[in-house]
Design a protein around this motif. Structure first.
Motif, PDB file in Angstrom:
ATOM      1  N   HIS A 169       0.594  -0.938  -0.175  1.00 18.43           N
ATOM      2  CA  HIS A 169       0.277   0.133   0.189  1.00 18.43           C
ATOM      3  C   HIS A 169       0.730   1.093   0.013  1.00 18.43           C
ATOM      4  N   THR A 170       0.671   2.526  -0.855  1.00 16.51           N
ATOM      5  CA  THR A 170       1.209   4.002  -0.614  1.00 16.51           C
ATOM      6  C   THR A 170      -0.157   4.740  -0.346  1.00 16.51           C
ATOM      7  N   TYR A 171      -0.646   5.673   0.761  1.00 17.94           N
ATOM      8  CA  TYR A 171      -1.705   6.309   0.906  1.00 17.94           C
ATOM      9  C   TYR A 171      -1.516   8.007   0.107  1.00 17.94           C
ATOM     10  N   LYS A 172      -0.128   8.136  -0.627  1.00 20.98           N
ATOM     11  CA  LYS A 172      -0.351   9.023  -0.801  1.00 20.98           C
ATOM     12  C   LYS A 172       0.743   8.637  -2.274  1.00 20.98           C
ATOM     13  N   PHE A 173       1.012   9.484  -2.866  1.00 19.73           N
ATOM     14  CA  PHE A 173       1.700   9.550  -4.258  1.00 19.73           C
ATOM     15  C   PHE A 173       3.130  10.220  -4.167  1.00 19.73           C
ATOM     16  N   THR A 174       3.603   8.404  -4.488  1.00 18.10           N
ATOM     17  CA  THR A 174       4.883   8.072  -4.321  1.00 18.10           C
ATOM     18  C   THR A 174       5.668   7.498  -5.411  1.00 18.10           C
TER      19      THR A 174
END
Length: 377
Positions: A275-280
């Motif tokens: 998971h990545t909850y913000k743009f990475t």
């Protein structure tokens, strides 16, 4: 003449003849188009059940999955753009009229949905996006409308208030662009001030809000996305549970960088975590300082990237050969370079990748479309 490369699951016997069900090797074939006065292909839009080819002369034909019948002509002239999803199909004409067909409209024939917009001065449409169960319209007055299903609040309204609608609903004014995908339940709207808003399904953090999905599963109204990369947003493409953003910054090298949020079923974010909850940022040694990203596209569980130097890079699921590599048992969790055959290009044309988002893996994968205009010799 149009030259196209295909790979993945082959469910179109009239389109790709005498080939196995799984095409792990890129298959090069010429699209014969005698009925369209040798007009070149302008766009391809595809879903699990059908693929529509739009030609430069404004006409379109449709191939149906597992059908041995000849493709049929779309009964609409002067078509500007086509958009196909699992439930719906939308056609935009050069006059700004949108015709739609599907579960929430008329399943048997196209109807004019732009005429259903309440404001008569707002019925000229500039762009359309067909998502899994909804359709978004961008008008010439820079207003965004949504129609179709709203089960996941993808129209920016609580499902308790509105579950579905055939009448387009005004979502936001002063919009420069709409971003979504034909396998998506979420949408992004970019306003004229380059501020990004999103709504809809956020079960896996695909809206990039930077918070755990347990806090907010469905975003029921358009919400400003605060934590976005610096620079100009070039494009955003949405899968079922993820989003990818291409950003350009003149002060960086390379100028264009790719960012992701959400999750892939087969870890296709180019990262080793889920998971990545913000743009990475997606980082790779394959993105060299002097080789910017030209275009990209994401499917249900994989991504393809084309650089300005002609490198094709992919990562994610490959169980049906959709990455164009032989090992269909291996998932590429980090980006790899995919070898391409030698092709001739007219230097005056652009190269465009088009990969349809897919409902599941039992769907033909268009690895990429290379528009190749050949001069008569």
């Amino acid at each position: 003449m149009n030259e196209i490369l295909f790979c993945g699951s082959n469910h179109y016997p009239k389109l790709i003849k005498n080939k196995p069900d799984r095409l792990s090797k890129r298959t090069h074939f010429k699209f014969e188009n005698q009925n369209q006065n040798r007009s070149q292909i302008k766009q391809i839009s595809s879903n699990f059940f059908s693929t529509i080819f739009l030609f430069e002369n404004g006409k379109a034909i449709e191939h149906l999955q597992n059908s041995h019948q000849n493709p049929h002509k779309i009964p609409i002239e002067n078509i500007q753009k086509v958009s196909v999803s699992f439930r719906n199909k939308a056609i935009l004409t050069a006059d700004g009229i949108v015709f739609a067909k599907g579960k929430h409209f008329n399943p048997n024939e196209f109807i004019n949905i732009s005429s259903l917009i309440e404001d008569k001065n707002d019925r000229v449409i500039e762009d359309i996006i067909c998502t899994f169960k909804s359709i978004y319209l961008l008008t010439s007055n820079q207003n965004a409308y949504g129609t179709g299903a709203n089960k996941d609040a993808q129209l920016g309204i609580s499902p308790k208030t509105l579950r579905k609608t055939q009448k387009p609903i005004l979502m936001m004014k002063n919009v420069s662009k709409i971003f979504s995908g034909n396998n998506s339940y979420h949408v992004f709207l970019l306003n004229l001030n380059q501020e990004l808003f999103g709504c809809g399904d956020n079960d896996h953090g695909q809206l990039g809000l930077g918070k755990s999905t347990k806090e907010k599963w469905k975003i029921k109204k358009l919400t400003k996305i605060q934590k976005i990369p610096k620079g100009k947003i070039i494009d955003i493409q949405c899968g079922g549970s993820n989003s990818l953003m291409l950003v350009e910054n003149q002060n960086q090298n390379p100028k264009r960088k790719l960012y992701s949020c959400g999750v892939y079923e087969h870890n296709g974010l180019g990262k080793r975590y889920k998971h990545t909850y913000k743009f990475t940022e997606i980082k790779s040694s394959l993105f060299e300082n002097d080789d910017d990203i030209l275009d990209f596209a994401c499917g249900y569980s994989y991504t393809l990237i084309l650089t300005r130097k002609g490198k094709l890079i992919g990562f994610g699921a490959n169980d049906f050969g959709q990455l164009g590599i032989k090992d269909t048992t291996k998932t590429q969790s980090i980006p790899i370079q995919i070898e391409l055959p030698k092709l001739r290009f007219n230097e005056n044309i652009s190269i465009i990748i088009f990969i349809p988002d897919i409902l599941n893996h039992f769907f033909i994968i268009l690895l990429f479309l290379l528009f190749l205009i050949l001069k008569k010799i």
